[in-house]
Design an enzyme around this catalytic site. Structure first.
Site, PDB file in Angstrom:
ATOM      1  N   ASP A   1     -43.699 -38.783 -23.964  1.00  0.00           N
ATOM      2  CA  ASP A   1     -45.038 -39.289 -23.629  1.00  0.00           C
ATOM      3  C   ASP A   1     -45.824 -39.629 -24.895  1.00  0.00           C
ATOM      4  O   ASP A   1     -46.819 -40.347 -24.834  1.00  0.00           O
ATOM      5  CB  ASP A   1     -45.810 -38.206 -22.857  1.00  0.00           C
ATOM      6  CG  ASP A   1     -46.126 -38.628 -21.426  1.00  0.00           C
ATOM      7  OD1 ASP A   1     -45.985 -39.822 -21.129  1.00  0.00           O
ATOM      8  OD2 ASP A   1     -46.515 -37.756 -20.642  1.00  0.00           O
TER       9      ASP A   1
ATOM     10  N   LYS B   1     -42.062 -42.148 -11.276  1.00  0.00           N
ATOM     11  CA  LYS B   1     -41.311 -41.957 -12.522  1.00  0.00           C
ATOM     12  C   LYS B   1     -39.893 -41.498 -12.224  1.00  0.00           C
ATOM     13  O   LYS B   1     -38.924 -42.005 -12.810  1.00  0.00           O
ATOM     14  CB  LYS B   1     -42.036 -40.940 -13.421  1.00  0.00           C
ATOM     15  CG  LYS B   1     -43.305 -41.515 -14.033  1.00  0.00           C
ATOM     16  CD  LYS B   1     -44.194 -40.472 -14.676  1.00  0.00           C
ATOM     17  CE  LYS B   1     -45.511 -41.127 -15.118  1.00  0.00           C
ATOM     18  NZ  LYS B   1     -46.511 -40.178 -15.594  1.00  0.00           N
TER      19      LYS B   1
ATOM     20  N   GLN C   1     -47.145 -33.772 -16.203  1.00  0.00           N
ATOM     21  CA  GLN C   1     -48.121 -34.704 -15.629  1.00  0.00           C
ATOM     22  C   GLN C   1     -49.542 -34.164 -15.805  1.00  0.00           C
ATOM     23  O   GLN C   1     -49.829 -33.014 -15.480  1.00  0.00           O
ATOM     24  CB  GLN C   1     -47.813 -34.920 -14.131  1.00  0.00           C
ATOM     25  CG  GLN C   1     -48.686 -35.960 -13.482  1.00  0.00           C
ATOM     26  CD  GLN C   1     -48.482 -37.363 -14.055  1.00  0.00           C
ATOM     27  OE1 GLN C   1     -47.347 -37.793 -14.284  1.00  0.00           O
ATOM     28  NE2 GLN C   1     -49.572 -38.081 -14.312  1.00  0.00           N
TER      29      GLN C   1
END
Ligand code: NAP
Length: 285
Positions: A120, A53, A97
């Site tokens: 997200d 990412k 994460q």
């Protein structure tokens, strides 16, 4: 029939070129888009995901911050870091994460992220916006799947889509997005009786289980489109999806490979959401 391969790398390349152009334009206006990625603990798969990412951000010209914290990080300390990033005008997206180490509450952590920076799309607010059809950040993996489906030129209206998996991050939002595209949607899960009876009726199958060979050729209607979200390892340790690619690609009309399908699109949508967040911040400025 030999299926058309839906190439997530090629589609990502096209979309990331647009991301890079948007990032350059925003930077010229003094609003370089920025993404903060927080990794807690040392889960090997998570390390790879966050590295990918951050690298994608750098390649597209976005500002990125990677924070690594030990698994011993307290919930209070993590919430403090999120509060600092919420207040940082150089950061437009915050990603924690998952999975988090035991002892940290993922729900509280996600809810601590400023909804304006929830790139997200995991917060209850973002989930509610998706459910009600309001604009907002959509979860990256299912939105990436939608973009892969659209790239085939298929009109989803009236088609029967079967999603295997009902997680909050993939299966459920995938079902809602397909519904919003006017498909007739069936969600299957571990308690589904006779999975094959459902998938055999599907014009579109999205497999998001995390178990290889979940979908085999005998379970697929000829001509169906198959999207494989799963990430697994075969006996030789090679990356593979939930779908028996060799068999299903002889029956389906189009199929995503693993690797090279959904995976790159998940990161591409994350970049797109971060650009969108920076654009909104510029509009508010
Ligand atoms: P998850 O939270 O573990 O959910 C798996 C889902 O599969 C659950 O809803 C479960 O049902 C269902 N399931 C399990 N066994 C089943 C069976 N035999 N038949 C039908 N359904 C079954 O996983 P996830 O986070 O959604 O991820 C799914 C897969 O996608 C994983 O391999 C993950 O690594 C991968 N993934 C890939 C990307 C990418 O970018 N490529 C992104 C995210 C996830 P219950 O709800 O009844 O338990």
């Amino acid at each position: 029939m030999t299926a058309q391969i839906i190439d997530g790398i090629a589609l990502s390349r096209t979309l990331r070129a647009q991301v890079a152009a948007d990032a350059a334009r925003l930077q010229a206006a003094g609003h370089r888009p920025g993404l903060a990625v927080l990794l807690v603990g040392d889960d090997p798969a998570s390390q790879v995901y966050v590295r990918n990412k951050v690298r994608a951000c750098e390649e597209a010209g976005l500002h990125s911050v990677l924070e690594r914290h030990p698994a011993s990080l307290t919930q209070a300390a993590l919430l403090e870091r999120i509060a600092a990033l919420n207040a940082d005008p150089a950061i437009h997206g915050i990603l924690v994460q998952m999975p988090l180490p035991a002892g940290l509450d993922p729900h509280r952590v996600i809810e601590a992220i400023d909804p304006a920076k929830d790139v997200d799309g995991y917060s209850t607010l973002s989930a509610g916006e998706l459910l009600t059809g309001l604009p907002g950040f959509r979860p990256c993996t299912p939105l990436g799947c939608m973009k892969l489906l659209h790239s085939t030129g298929v009109d989803l209206r009236g088609l029967h889509a079967v999603v295997i998996g009902r997680s909050n991050t993939v299966g459920k939002p995938m079902g809602l997005m397909l519904l919003q595209a006017h498909a007739t949607v069936t969600l299957c899960h571990s308690a589904t009786r006779d999975l094959a009876a459902h998938t055999r009726q599907a014009d579109v199958v999205v497999a998001a289980v995390g178990r290889r060979h979940t979908l085999t050729a005998d379970m697929v209607k000829p001509g169906a489109i198959v999207i494989d979200v799963g990430i697994n390892r075969d006996d030789a340790g090679k990356l593979c999806g939930d779908v028996d690619f060799a068999g299903v690609s002889q029956v389906a009309s189009a199929i995503t490979p693993v690797p090279g399908g959904v995976g790159p699109m998940t990161i591409t949508v994350l970049l797109m959401n971060t650009i969108e967040s920076a654009q909104r911040a510029l509009a508010r400025a």
